[in-house]
Design an enzyme around this catalytic site. Structure first.
Site, PDB file in Angstrom:
ATOM      1  CB  THR A  59       3.199  -5.648   4.258  1.00 41.27           C
ATOM      2  OG1 THR A  59       3.815  -4.371   4.235  1.00 41.27           O
ATOM      3  CG2 THR A  59       3.849  -6.466   5.362  1.00 41.27           C
ATOM      4  CG  MET A 104      -0.191  -5.239   7.597  1.00 40.07           C
ATOM      5  SD  MET A 104       1.063  -5.273   8.885  1.00 40.07           S
ATOM      6  CE  MET A 104       2.333  -6.221   8.052  1.00 40.07           C
ATOM      7  CD  GLU A 107      -2.395  -1.574   0.260  1.00 42.30           C
ATOM      8  OE1 GLU A 107      -2.780  -2.132   1.296  1.00 42.30           O
ATOM      9  OE2 GLU A 107      -1.202  -1.598  -0.115  1.00 42.30           O
ATOM     10  CB  CYS A 155       2.389  -0.917  -2.788  1.00 45.51           C
ATOM     11  SG  CYS A 155       1.209  -0.457  -1.512  1.00 45.51           S
ATOM     12  CB  THR A 200       6.186  -0.869   3.859  1.00 42.70           C
ATOM     13  OG1 THR A 200       5.799  -0.135   2.694  1.00 42.70           O
ATOM     14  CG2 THR A 200       6.835   0.082   4.854  1.00 42.70           C
ATOM     15  CD  GLN A 202       6.262   3.132   7.453  1.00 44.51           C
ATOM     16  OE1 GLN A 202       5.159   2.611   7.351  1.00 44.51           O
ATOM     17  NE2 GLN A 202       6.858   3.711   6.431  1.00 44.51           N
TER      18      GLN A 202
END
Length: 220
Positions: free
Chosen positions: A74, A1, A189, A187, A76, A43
């Site tokens: 995202t 995110m 990234e 992910c 997660t 988180q």
């Protein structure tokens, strides 16, 4: 995110519309960008109810702006996907579904999954992939801290290091040895760091697969 991930989504959506429609066409979209530091702190404190409400509020804004469906960009924070979807009247295009379908299209029965430590250690995302009939392998726990460091200390800041690429490729090789027929880059990234040319094993980057599913739904 992180904003690096948001930028990739925005770019891919617009390039996808331009390619499919042609001319000067671009994606008609609503982007609600939250403060990554804020949700990351929540988180770490395991305040998932607060995260759910923060993202639900963002989702309501997207719906009010006229969106036909919602994307939670995202992995997660798909931990609260059900709560976010329940907060709005439009459907959520769950990230795990098009990713699993892409693995199935390659006739795979077993895949590896690399993401944040949280998404590897919890089952909320891998269970959704497994529900499509796939066996899911995650890296050995000894790698989780190193992978997290690369994501949060390097990639979210746009730092792409060869040493980190070699480490992730080594993890991919271990997943191959464990029986994975392909590896999900779970992910956004990570897609900045590792590309198909870096691995003999088929890689499944989540962002373009999520974007392609969104374009299919939006454009028909």
């Amino acid at each position: 995110m992180s904003w690096e991930s948001s930028a990739a989504y925005y770019q891919d959506l617009n390039r996808g519309v331009e390619k499919r429609v042609g001319g000067l066409a671009s994606a008609k979209s609503v982007l609600s960008s939250v403060d990554f530091a804020e949700v990351n702190e929540l988180q770490e404190a395991e305040r998932w109810d607060d995260i759910a409400e923060l993202l639900a509020q963002a989702a309501r804004g997207v719906e009010a702006a006229g969106a036909d469906f919602l994307m939670l960009c995202t992995t997660t924070f798909h931990r609260v996907a059900d709560e976010v979807e329940a907060a709005v009247g439009i459907p959520l295009l769950h990230l795990a579904d098009p990713v699993a379908q892409a693995c199935q299209a390659e006739r795979l029965t077993s895949v590896g999954f690399i993401g944040t430590a949280f998404s590897m250690e919890q089952s909320f995302f891998t269970d959704r992939i497994a529900s499509h009939g796939l066996q899911v392998h995650v890296p050995d726990a000894r790698h989780h801290e190193a992978i997290n460091r690369v994501i949060y200390e390097e990639l979210v800041h746009g730092k792409v290091l060869d040493s980190s690429r070699r480490m992730i490729v080594g993890v991919i090789d271990e997943l191959w040895d464990a029986g994975a027929g392909g590896v999900i880059l779970g992910c956004s990234e990570l897609e900045l760091l590792v590309h198909q040319a870096d691995s003999e094993l088929t890689l499944f980057p989540c962002t373009p697969l999520h974007v392609a599913a969104a374009l299919d739904r939006a454009l028909g």
